[in-house]
Design an enzyme around this catalytic site. Sequence first.
Site, PDB file in Angstrom:
ATOM      1  N   HIS A  14      18.258 -18.214 -16.796  1.00 23.59           N
ATOM      2  CA  HIS A  14      18.142 -18.214 -18.270  1.00 23.59           C
ATOM      3  C   HIS A  14      19.536 -18.345 -18.900  1.00 23.59           C
ATOM      4  O   HIS A  14      20.214 -17.350 -19.161  1.00 23.59           O
ATOM      5  CB  HIS A  14      17.462 -16.933 -18.743  1.00 23.59           C
ATOM      6  CG  HIS A  14      17.041 -16.984 -20.173  1.00 23.59           C
ATOM      7  ND1 HIS A  14      15.862 -16.438 -20.628  1.00 23.59           N
ATOM      8  CD2 HIS A  14      17.627 -17.530 -21.272  1.00 23.59           C
ATOM      9  CE1 HIS A  14      15.752 -16.635 -21.935  1.00 23.59           C
ATOM     10  NE2 HIS A  14      16.828 -17.293 -22.350  1.00 23.59           N
ATOM     11  N   HIS A  17      21.973 -20.755 -21.818  1.00 28.01           N
ATOM     12  CA  HIS A  17      22.059 -21.763 -22.883  1.00 28.01           C
ATOM     13  C   HIS A  17      23.369 -22.514 -22.716  1.00 28.01           C
ATOM     14  O   HIS A  17      24.443 -21.942 -22.921  1.00 28.01           O
ATOM     15  CB  HIS A  17      22.000 -21.088 -24.257  1.00 28.01           C
ATOM     16  CG  HIS A  17      20.705 -20.365 -24.490  1.00 28.01           C
ATOM     17  ND1 HIS A  17      19.598 -20.975 -25.027  1.00 28.01           N
ATOM     18  CD2 HIS A  17      20.325 -19.087 -24.195  1.00 28.01           C
ATOM     19  CE1 HIS A  17      18.590 -20.111 -25.091  1.00 28.01           C
ATOM     20  NE2 HIS A  17      19.011 -18.950 -24.583  1.00 28.01           N
ATOM     21  N   LEU A  18      23.281 -23.781 -22.320  1.00 28.22           N
ATOM     22  CA  LEU A  18      24.497 -24.577 -22.105  1.00 28.22           C
ATOM     23  C   LEU A  18      24.890 -25.363 -23.358  1.00 28.22           C
ATOM     24  O   LEU A  18      25.963 -25.960 -23.399  1.00 28.22           O
ATOM     25  CB  LEU A  18      24.329 -25.519 -20.909  1.00 28.22           C
ATOM     26  CG  LEU A  18      24.291 -24.849 -19.533  1.00 28.22           C
ATOM     27  CD1 LEU A  18      24.129 -25.899 -18.428  1.00 28.22           C
ATOM     28  CD2 LEU A  18      25.545 -24.009 -19.272  1.00 28.22           C
ATOM     29  N   ARG A  19      24.018 -25.396 -24.351  1.00 24.76           N
ATOM     30  CA  ARG A  19      24.317 -25.984 -25.668  1.00 24.76           C
ATOM     31  C   ARG A  19      24.539 -27.481 -25.639  1.00 24.76           C
ATOM     32  O   ARG A  19      25.118 -28.026 -26.592  1.00 24.76           O
ATOM     33  CB  ARG A  19      25.545 -25.308 -26.305  1.00 24.76           C
ATOM     34  CG  ARG A  19      25.523 -23.793 -26.360  1.00 24.76           C
ATOM     35  CD  ARG A  19      24.365 -23.274 -27.156  1.00 24.76           C
ATOM     36  NE  ARG A  19      24.488 -21.847 -27.449  1.00 24.76           N
ATOM     37  CZ  ARG A  19      23.455 -21.085 -27.777  1.00 24.76           C
ATOM     38  NH1 ARG A  19      22.237 -21.587 -27.802  1.00 24.76           N
ATOM     39  NH2 ARG A  19      23.629 -19.818 -28.068  1.00 24.76           N
ATOM     40  N   ASN A  65      16.910 -25.244 -26.260  1.00 25.87           N
ATOM     41  CA  ASN A  65      17.193 -25.169 -27.707  1.00 25.87           C
ATOM     42  C   ASN A  65      18.536 -25.802 -28.029  1.00 25.87           C
ATOM     43  O   ASN A  65      19.472 -25.155 -28.482  1.00 25.87           O
ATOM     44  CB  ASN A  65      17.095 -23.730 -28.242  1.00 25.87           C
ATOM     45  CG  ASN A  65      18.044 -22.767 -27.572  1.00 25.87           C
ATOM     46  OD1 ASN A  65      18.519 -23.021 -26.465  1.00 25.87           O
ATOM     47  ND2 ASN A  65      18.342 -21.661 -28.233  1.00 25.87           N
ATOM     48  N   HIS A 100       9.121 -16.874 -24.580  1.00 32.10           N
ATOM     49  CA  HIS A 100      10.066 -16.164 -25.447  1.00 32.10           C
ATOM     50  C   HIS A 100       9.155 -15.384 -26.381  1.00 32.10           C
ATOM     51  O   HIS A 100       8.553 -15.954 -27.289  1.00 32.10           O
ATOM     52  CB  HIS A 100      10.938 -17.185 -26.195  1.00 32.10           C
ATOM     53  CG  HIS A 100      11.772 -16.586 -27.278  1.00 32.10           C
ATOM     54  ND1 HIS A 100      13.091 -16.249 -27.090  1.00 32.10           N
ATOM     55  CD2 HIS A 100      11.477 -16.270 -28.553  1.00 32.10           C
ATOM     56  CE1 HIS A 100      13.571 -15.753 -28.221  1.00 32.10           C
ATOM     57  NE2 HIS A 100      12.619 -15.746 -29.122  1.00 32.10           N
ATOM     58  N   ASN A 104      18.536 -11.544 -29.585  1.00 31.19           N
ATOM     59  CA  ASN A 104      17.073 -11.551 -29.550  1.00 31.19           C
ATOM     60  C   ASN A 104      16.572 -11.680 -28.122  1.00 31.19           C
ATOM     61  O   ASN A 104      17.040 -12.567 -27.418  1.00 31.19           O
ATOM     62  CB  ASN A 104      16.525 -12.741 -30.358  1.00 31.19           C
ATOM     63  CG  ASN A 104      16.391 -12.418 -31.826  1.00 31.19           C
ATOM     64  OD1 ASN A 104      16.335 -11.255 -32.213  1.00 31.19           O
ATOM     65  ND2 ASN A 104      16.354 -13.447 -32.646  1.00 31.19           N
ATOM     66  N   ASP A 121      20.653 -14.638 -19.972  1.00 28.92           N
ATOM     67  CA  ASP A 121      20.458 -15.155 -21.335  1.00 28.92           C
ATOM     68  C   ASP A 121      21.810 -15.458 -21.981  1.00 28.92           C
ATOM     69  O   ASP A 121      22.040 -15.138 -23.159  1.00 28.92           O
ATOM     70  CB  ASP A 121      19.633 -14.185 -22.196  1.00 28.92           C
ATOM     71  CG  ASP A 121      19.094 -14.870 -23.448  1.00 28.92           C
ATOM     72  OD1 ASP A 121      19.335 -16.080 -23.638  1.00 28.92           O
ATOM     73  OD2 ASP A 121      18.425 -14.186 -24.259  1.00 28.92           O
ATOM     74  N   GLY A 141      22.900 -13.592 -30.245  1.00 26.39           N
ATOM     75  CA  GLY A 141      23.172 -13.818 -28.817  1.00 26.39           C
ATOM     76  C   GLY A 141      24.653 -13.787 -28.514  1.00 26.39           C
ATOM     77  O   GLY A 141      25.497 -13.741 -29.420  1.00 26.39           O
TER      78      GLY A 141
END
Length: 421
Positions: free
Chosen positions: A59, A61-63, A93, A174, A273, A300, A319
Amino acid sequence: MLIAGGRLVDPTHGIDAGRDLRLRDGIVVEVGEHLIADTGEETLDATGAVVAPGFIDMHVHLRDPGYPEKETIATGTLAAARGGFTAVACMPNTNPALDTPDIITSLSKGAHVRVYPIAAITRGRRGQELLDYAALAAAGAVAFSDDGNTVMDPRVLREAALAARATPGVFISHALDDRLHGDAVMHEGSVSRALGLPGSPGLAEDIIVARDLLVARETGKAWHIAHVSTATSLQLIRAARAAGMSLTCEVTPHHLFFSDEAVRKLGTDAKVNPPLRTEDDVAALRQGVREGIVDALASDHAPHTAAEKSGDMHTASVGFSGLEIAVGAYALALPGLPLSRFVELLSTNPARILGVPGGTLELGAPADVTIFADRDWRVDPTLFASKGRSTPFSGQVLPRAIVATIVGGRLAFHAKAVSPR
Ligand code: DOR
């Protein structure tokens, strides 16, 4: 490469003993005692350290695409390597969202570790239009999630699950009900009331976990619950398992260590979140890990710029970074957890849940290895490879450090020295 002198922990074979490990041509070729280096063979001294199958953070987020100011594939995967992860699964996302085969196939360029994309469940993660799950899986998606958003319409979720039922790749929830969560910036409870901040009740998570377990049961789709943060969610998962369902779940380092009290002191560095919950929830999550209800530990990792994390609780982004503190933070939150269980939660189980190679050091397995040692070090976010420097663990002394991360037989990270406490 010969990794010599370490304590090899491989839960898939019940091994926890002094063993050397030989990697060649990208795979594990030999496990044994007192192996002798071949001429010209690179040797890595693992004396005093634990040698484990490569850790997989399921989990992250590499953006990429869309937010290079927050993170890129290069910086995010370097952070992963420094954190001991030989592979990460990245959430959709992004901008655009990971919702087409073309975007999915573009993602591993310039990566320091393996990158497994998680595709969206709905077009643009808007919760309305289904996608071609088979085509996304064929392009390399290992799972499906609208993470960051909840698929709020149960009719859409049910149809998506039915459409994807025969496609490999778990659905990842989620779980946060939009209407109960509202404009909350932290957990709803005595701390939010004392601070006068809008709170998100545990119910906002629990109600979606309950719903998604029912949808999973009805549709037969393989299911995983992301970042479980409440004791009640865990109870629901436990009950579903007892009733024979084979769903899985993960918890994060921050939910295992901090309660909503942290918001008083840390402010926006504790804004996330799902939000940091109560001490009872933290205790229940730790217990859930020890009892085997929790299948995976996942960071996350959600990097944002310093500007986005500054300002007040209402406007700051949600986050923070997790990859470079995760392993140490898990050890801090779960003292005395048997090493075989630790490795299972970080390697064997994530590989199994995502259906990706690794999670084992059996002969022929990918030469993905994480070497770590129980040494204290202090978190200094200015040293992060990640562009995101916000973390509630800043300044914390953590009891476990990464010595080396090996991906496909090549060193992706090797600590010259672990910074002293
Ligand atoms: O705190 C969070 N940040 N939770 C999420 O679900 C999304 C993430 C992000 O992408 O920033």
